[in-house]
Design an enzyme around this catalytic site. Structure first.
Site, PDB file in Angstrom:
ATOM      1  N   GLU A 166       0.863  -1.219   0.117  1.00 10.70           N
ATOM      2  CA  GLU A 166       0.068  -0.147  -0.029  1.00 10.70           C
ATOM      3  C   GLU A 166       0.721   1.170   0.081  1.00 10.70           C
ATOM      4  O   GLU A 166       0.826   2.131   0.961  1.00 10.70           O
ATOM      5  CB  GLU A 166      -0.767  -0.248   1.283  1.00 10.70           C
ATOM      6  CG  GLU A 166      -1.987  -1.021   1.093  1.00 10.70           C
ATOM      7  CD  GLU A 166      -2.964  -0.954   2.056  1.00 10.70           C
ATOM      8  OE1 GLU A 166      -3.150   0.018   3.010  1.00 10.70           O
ATOM      9  OE2 GLU A 166      -4.077  -1.720   2.027  1.00 10.70           O
ATOM     10  N   GLU A 352      -5.119  -8.728   0.745  1.00  8.47           N
ATOM     11  CA  GLU A 352      -5.795  -8.341   1.912  1.00  8.47           C
ATOM     12  C   GLU A 352      -7.299  -8.228   1.725  1.00  8.47           C
ATOM     13  O   GLU A 352      -7.533  -7.493   0.628  1.00  8.47           O
ATOM     14  CB  GLU A 352      -5.412  -7.100   2.699  1.00  8.47           C
ATOM     15  CG  GLU A 352      -4.028  -7.230   3.142  1.00  8.47           C
ATOM     16  CD  GLU A 352      -3.452  -5.920   3.962  1.00  8.47           C
ATOM     17  OE1 GLU A 352      -4.104  -5.056   4.397  1.00  8.47           O
ATOM     18  OE2 GLU A 352      -2.353  -5.611   3.790  1.00  8.47           O
TER      19      GLU A 352
HETATM   20  C1  BGC Z   1      -2.888  -2.447   5.838  1.00  7.39           C
HETATM   21  C2  BGC Z   1      -2.784  -3.202   7.016  1.00  7.39           C
HETATM   22  C3  BGC Z   1      -4.021  -2.799   7.837  1.00  7.39           C
HETATM   23  C4  BGC Z   1      -5.293  -3.044   7.333  1.00  7.39           C
HETATM   24  C5  BGC Z   1      -6.550  -2.449   8.142  1.00  7.39           C
HETATM   25  C6  BGC Z   1      -4.198  -2.158   5.446  1.00  7.39           C
HETATM   26  O1  BGC Z   1      -4.404  -0.972   5.020  1.00  7.39           O
HETATM   27  O2  BGC Z   1      -1.972  -2.961   4.902  1.00  7.39           O
HETATM   28  O3  BGC Z   1      -1.689  -3.128   7.580  1.00  7.39           O
HETATM   29  O4  BGC Z   1      -4.025  -3.549   9.384  1.00  7.39           O
HETATM   30  O5  BGC Z   1      -5.343  -2.470   6.192  1.00  7.39           O
HETATM   31  O6  BGC Z   1      -6.738  -1.093   8.160  1.00  7.39           O
END
Ligand code: BGC
Length: 446
Positions: A166, A352
């Site tokens: 990110e 993610e």
């Molecule tokens: C990030 C994580 C974060 C998650 C939830 C992403 O922006 O890569 O490190 O914990 O989102 O906010």
């Protein structure tokens, strides 16, 4: 075959990041990172929380890998803390830091879990911040030296590499909004960080090719929010499009795939980009093996001439997670379909996806139906994307464990495994048990 089944060999995983779970940030000769500094500065994080202990994963990694095995994970995405390897960011190597990741990788392989390594998930060595951090052009060399060293040390066993996590958040939340480390509020700095991250990324991809890591693949992980126009007026359509180009995959993939910033950025924000940035674009255009997509939420965008790049979010009454983020699975499909149509990556991974909810422990169990609903709705859209031509090869839930949610400290829980921070006891939540069935059936329909 039921149409609810994922392709054979689909890579089911879970993700974490070093500073969010490891704890012991200065152990065994490691240097401080910018997140160590930032979280130890009063006022920066919820409740003054820091990553000093976090999930104590640095000491409990074996137990955590046993949990992953119990869940049936096929892959695990974690990040390396640069300042464990190079305490000063460059120069002297800390062998004990390398040892930790060697042990972690070996233990994963023993459990038959494929490691996906993120080289940088926001915890820059503080010593490099003292030299200007990501605003210093030399960081492209510092970063590539570090990454190349990791290829040499782990490349015999790690085949899947992610350069940056990110980079939009690093640039803008860290350098423009001041809510993340290093806590700056300078729009020009933020755009120079975008450009330098791109330079660092592509230089590292070239180094990776030269290292010739057998069967190795390398990509980048990008943040995304599905921005839809609030009305069908041209103004709102343009505002949503600009928000997409600025905050989503185009800001990084357009330079990487096409050697130029997205048209809206060139038109409205090139003044913020570093002087002569055009000279860097040829070097930035460099083939990657996959794109990592992170997706959590969507929003409705309306023209607002007073805000940066002219967009503001308007309420549309969708249910929200504990983060206050809209639950908008349809947007997941739009992002996945969009990246395939716009850049046609060879492979896509969801690196993610997940949700924070206010979990509670009842008789040593966590009944997080809301998280199961969230994940199921998003997996439906992931499958729909595959059926409509997206080259999606795997999915990593965020996160394996409840962890340090950056400026929000330990107040938000994203894990499919609950962590009691006082005792460090882990409890597999109902969502974890459910996810394990998904993996077993290669389907959410059982
Ligand atoms: C990030 C994580 C974060 C998650 C939830 C992403 O922006 O890569 O490190 O914990 O989102 O906010």
């Amino acid at each position: 075959m039921s149409e609810k089944v994922f392709p054979k060999d689909f890579m089911w995983g879970a993700a974490t990041a070093s500073y969010q779970i490891e704890g012991s940030p200065l152990a065994d000769g490691a240097g401080p990172s910018i997140w160590h500094r930032f979280s130890h500065t009063p006022g920066n994080t919820y409740n003054g929380d820091t990553g000093d202990l976090a999930d104590d994963h640095y000491n409990r990694y074996k137990e955590d890998i046993a949990l992953m095995k119990e869940l049936g994970l096929k892959a695990y995405r974690f990040s390396i803390s640069w300042s464990r390897i190079f305490p000063n960011g460059k120069g002297k190597i800390n062998e004990k830091g390398v040892d930790f990741y060697n042990r972690l990788v070996d233990e994963l392989l023993k459990a038959n879990i494929t490691p996906f390594v993120t080289l940088y998930h926001w915890d820059l060595p503080a010593a490099l911040q003292d030299l200007g951090g990501w605003t210093n052009r030399d960081i492209a060399y510092w970063y590539t030296d570090y990454a190349d060293y990791m290829f040499q040390r782990l490349g015999d066993r790690v085949k899947n590499w992610i350069t940056l996590n990110e980079p939009w958040v690093m640039a803008f939340v860290g350098h423009f909004m001041g809510e993340h480390a290093p806590g700056m509020k300078d729009l020009y700095a933020a755009f120079s960080v975008v450009n330098n991250q791109l330079r660092a990324h592509s230089k590292t991809v070239k180094a990776f090719r030269e290292e010739n890591v057998k069967e190795g693949k390398i990509g980048i992980t990008l943040s995304n929010t599905s921005h839809d126009p609030a009305t069908d007026s041209q103004e709102d359509i343009d505002a949503a499009r600009l928000a997409h180009e600025w905050t989503n995959y185009p800001l990084f993939l357009n330079p990487i795939y096409n050697g130029e910033y997205p048209s809206g950025i060139k038109e409205h924000a090139s003044v913020f980009l570093p002087h002569n940035y055009e000279n860097d674009l040829e070097e930035i255009k460099e083939k990657i093996d996959f794109v990592g997509i992170n997706y959590y939420s969507g929003d409705l965008v309306k023209l607002d001439t007073k805000s940066f790049l002219g967009g503001k979010t308007v309420e549309r009454g969708l249910p929200k997670t504990e983060m206050g983020w809209e639950i908008y699975p349809e947007g997941f499909y739009k992002i996945l379909k969009g990246v395939q149509e716009e850049y046609n990556p060879k492979e896509v991974y969801v690196t993610e996806n997940g949700a924070a909810f206010d979990d509670s422990v009842v008789n040593q169990e966590v009944h997080d139906e809301n998280r199961i609903d969230y994940l199921k709705q998003h997996l439906e859209q992931a499958l729909r994307a595959i059926q409509n031509g997206v080259t999606l090869k795997g999915y990593f839930v965020w996160s394996l464990l409840d962890n340090f949610e950056w400026a929000l400290g330990y107040s938000k829980r994203f894990g499919i495994v609950y962590v009691d921070y006082k005792t460090q006891k882990r409890i597999i939540k109902d969502s974890g048990k459910w996810y394990s069935q998904v993996i077993k059936n290669n389907s959410f329909n059982f």
